[in-house]
Design an enzyme around this catalytic site. Structure first.
Site, PDB file in Angstrom:
ATOM      1  N   GLU A  47      67.093  59.891  45.138  1.00 31.72           N
ATOM      2  CA  GLU A  47      66.949  59.009  46.302  1.00 31.72           C
ATOM      3  C   GLU A  47      67.306  57.586  45.858  1.00 31.72           C
ATOM      4  O   GLU A  47      66.978  57.195  44.737  1.00 31.72           O
ATOM      5  CB  GLU A  47      65.490  59.056  46.756  1.00 31.72           C
ATOM      6  N   ASN A 109      66.836  55.433  55.121  1.00 36.35           N
ATOM      7  CA  ASN A 109      66.847  55.931  53.751  1.00 36.35           C
ATOM      8  C   ASN A 109      67.618  57.257  53.818  1.00 36.35           C
ATOM      9  O   ASN A 109      67.105  58.240  54.344  1.00 36.35           O
ATOM     10  CB  ASN A 109      65.402  56.119  53.272  1.00 36.35           C
ATOM     11  N   LYS A 126      66.125  60.234  55.992  1.00 34.72           N
ATOM     12  CA  LYS A 126      64.750  60.630  55.627  1.00 34.72           C
ATOM     13  C   LYS A 126      63.816  60.603  56.832  1.00 34.72           C
ATOM     14  O   LYS A 126      63.705  59.583  57.531  1.00 34.72           O
ATOM     15  CB  LYS A 126      64.244  59.672  54.549  1.00 34.72           C
ATOM     16  N   GLU A 144      58.204  51.220  52.269  1.00 35.41           N
ATOM     17  CA  GLU A 144      59.363  51.877  52.905  1.00 35.41           C
ATOM     18  C   GLU A 144      59.366  51.692  54.415  1.00 35.41           C
ATOM     19  O   GLU A 144      60.415  51.603  55.042  1.00 35.41           O
ATOM     20  CB  GLU A 144      59.370  53.369  52.581  1.00 35.41           C
ATOM     21  N   CYS A 170      62.547  62.662  48.852  1.00 33.93           N
ATOM     22  CA  CYS A 170      61.260  62.270  48.276  1.00 33.93           C
ATOM     23  C   CYS A 170      60.048  62.768  49.041  1.00 33.93           C
ATOM     24  O   CYS A 170      59.694  63.933  48.955  1.00 33.93           O
ATOM     25  CB  CYS A 170      61.211  60.767  48.067  1.00 33.93           C
ATOM     26  N   ASN A 195      61.964  59.162  44.215  1.00 35.48           N
ATOM     27  CA  ASN A 195      61.441  58.064  43.379  1.00 35.48           C
ATOM     28  C   ASN A 195      59.931  58.115  43.530  1.00 35.48           C
ATOM     29  O   ASN A 195      59.410  57.744  44.594  1.00 35.48           O
ATOM     30  CB  ASN A 195      61.864  56.689  43.911  1.00 35.48           C
TER      31      ASN A 195
HETATM   32  N1  CDT Z   1      60.061  57.486  47.719  1.00 35.58           N
HETATM   33  C1  CDT Z   1      58.988  58.164  48.161  1.00 35.58           C
HETATM   34  O1  CDT Z   1      59.004  58.736  49.239  1.00 35.58           O
HETATM   35  N2  CDT Z   1      57.905  58.148  47.357  1.00 35.58           N
HETATM   36  C2  CDT Z   1      56.658  58.763  47.745  1.00 35.58           C
HETATM   37  C3  CDT Z   1      55.544  57.937  47.232  1.00 35.58           C
HETATM   38  C4  CDT Z   1      54.765  57.410  48.309  1.00 35.58           C
HETATM   39  S1  CDT Z   1      53.413  56.483  47.681  1.00 35.58           S
HETATM   40  C5  CDT Z   1      52.951  55.666  49.062  1.00 35.58           C
HETATM   41  C6  CDT Z   1      56.488  60.160  47.164  1.00 35.58           C
HETATM   42  O2  CDT Z   1      56.032  61.031  47.895  1.00 35.58           O
HETATM   43  O3  CDT Z   1      56.750  60.383  45.997  1.00 35.58           O
END
Ligand code: CDT
Length: 314
Positions: A47, A109, A126, A144, A170, A195
């Site tokens: 991502e 995203n 996303k 985000e 993600c 990420n």
């Molecule tokens: N990038 C992403 O979606 N990261 C989320 C972390 C969210 S923490 C508020 C994940 O699910 O890994």
């Protein structure tokens, strides 16, 4: 239909804010070359693979445009598309997308699926956008929802070399609906980029479960929906924040078939046997025969459980 599709997960190490697009695209091209040399036909990148994960900061409107792509490919990402054509390998690339749509700027995203001819096959935006709009005390900053709106393209499935490919990003990987929607749309392979911070200030007691909670939903999603899953992390210490690795390729049996061992640039390859999908469907998941969609209306009507009273208080 092909019986096999050789998949590559192209995990990257950290991409610092100071890195130029040219440097980063150069790293991605090198990973794609390694994937192709290992016999891969389709690769997945993380991502937001072109930049640092900027939602970890509270930034003003004027500070964010540098992180978005207004064209895909654009002049700086074209080398990756050229490499796909030269190496005859497709890829999925996560990036921050800024487009003019419905008369105004829209920020998503996104991930783009590109064929082995270097041409775009399709995109995904996303759906499950996590975090918040403003930083909060005691909570790891993850904004985000300030920088992206939820996807508006549904859960599309695209054909690549006769194989049906779904895309996710993600946080999507934690939600069973993602895999089910892609499965019901006919996906055989789901490509995911992520990420994921190692530490969440709001839940330090769960720190030891971060990798378990990375793999658990993807293994369950693969198994329960009889799909292959290939998932690429952006890993390592990025602008002071540690991101988990654990990039992997998961079979429709739920087994991890291949796993990254580092938190750096790394390529993991597996020749996915698409016949396993039918085998797993025969064993437990004859969807048409056993599912009861008429009994699942709540899934599309309610976002969460109803408010419940603690009966012991009354
Ligand atoms: N990038 C992403 O979606 N990261 C989320 C972390 C969210 S923490 C508020 C994940 O699910 O890994």
């Amino acid at each position: 239909m092909n019986r096999y599709l050789t998949l590559a997960v192209c995990q990257t190490g950290a991409i610092q804010r100071s890195a130029t697009r040219a440097e980063t695209v150069g790293r991605l091209v090198h990973l794609l070359e390694r994937a192709a040399a290992a016999g891969a036909e389709l690769a997945v990148f993380p991502e937001m693979a072109l930049t640092t994960f900027f939602p970890r900061w509270s930034l003003e409107a004027g500070e964010i445009d540098e992180f978005y792509e207004t064209r895909m490919p654009g002049p700086q990402t074209q080398p990756l598309f050229d490499a796909a054509r030269r190496l005859k390998i497709g890829f999925a690339l996560g990036y921050a997308e800024l487009v003019e749509e419905h008369g105004g700027p829209r920020r998503f995203n996104s991930t783009v699926l590109v064929g082995a001819d270097g041409e775009e096959i399709g995109r995904y935006r996303k759906m499950h956008v996590p975090g918040g709009e403003v930083a909060e005390a005691g909570v790891t900053t993850h904004l985000e929802r300030r920088y992206f709106e939820p996807g508006n393209l549904g859960f599309p499935v695209y054909a690549y070399r006769g194989v049906r490919i779904g895309l996710a990003l993600c946080s999507d990987r934690r939600w069973p609906e993602t895999y089910r929607m892609l499965c019901l749309n006919g996906a055989q392979v789901v490509l995911i980029g992520y990420n994921t911070p190692v530490v969440l200030d709001e839940a330090p007691a769960l720190a030891h479960l971060r990798m378990f909670h990375n793999h658990l939903p993807m293994q369950a999603g693969a198994y329960q929906n009889t799909v292959w899953v290939a998932a690429a992390a952006k890993a390592g210490l990025e602008d002071g924040q540690a991101l988990i690795g654990g990039s992997c390729i998961i079979a429709p049996t739920g087994e991890i078939a291949a796993l990254a061992l580092s938190i750096e640039d790394e390529v993991v390859v597996h020749r996915a046997d698409l016949e396993l999908i039918a085998t797993c469907q025969r064993v437990n998941f004859d969807f048409a025969r056993y599912r009861r969609p008429e009994e699942y209306a709540l899934i599309s009507q309610r976002a969460g459980p109803p408010e419940t009273r603690n009966e012991s208080n009354h």
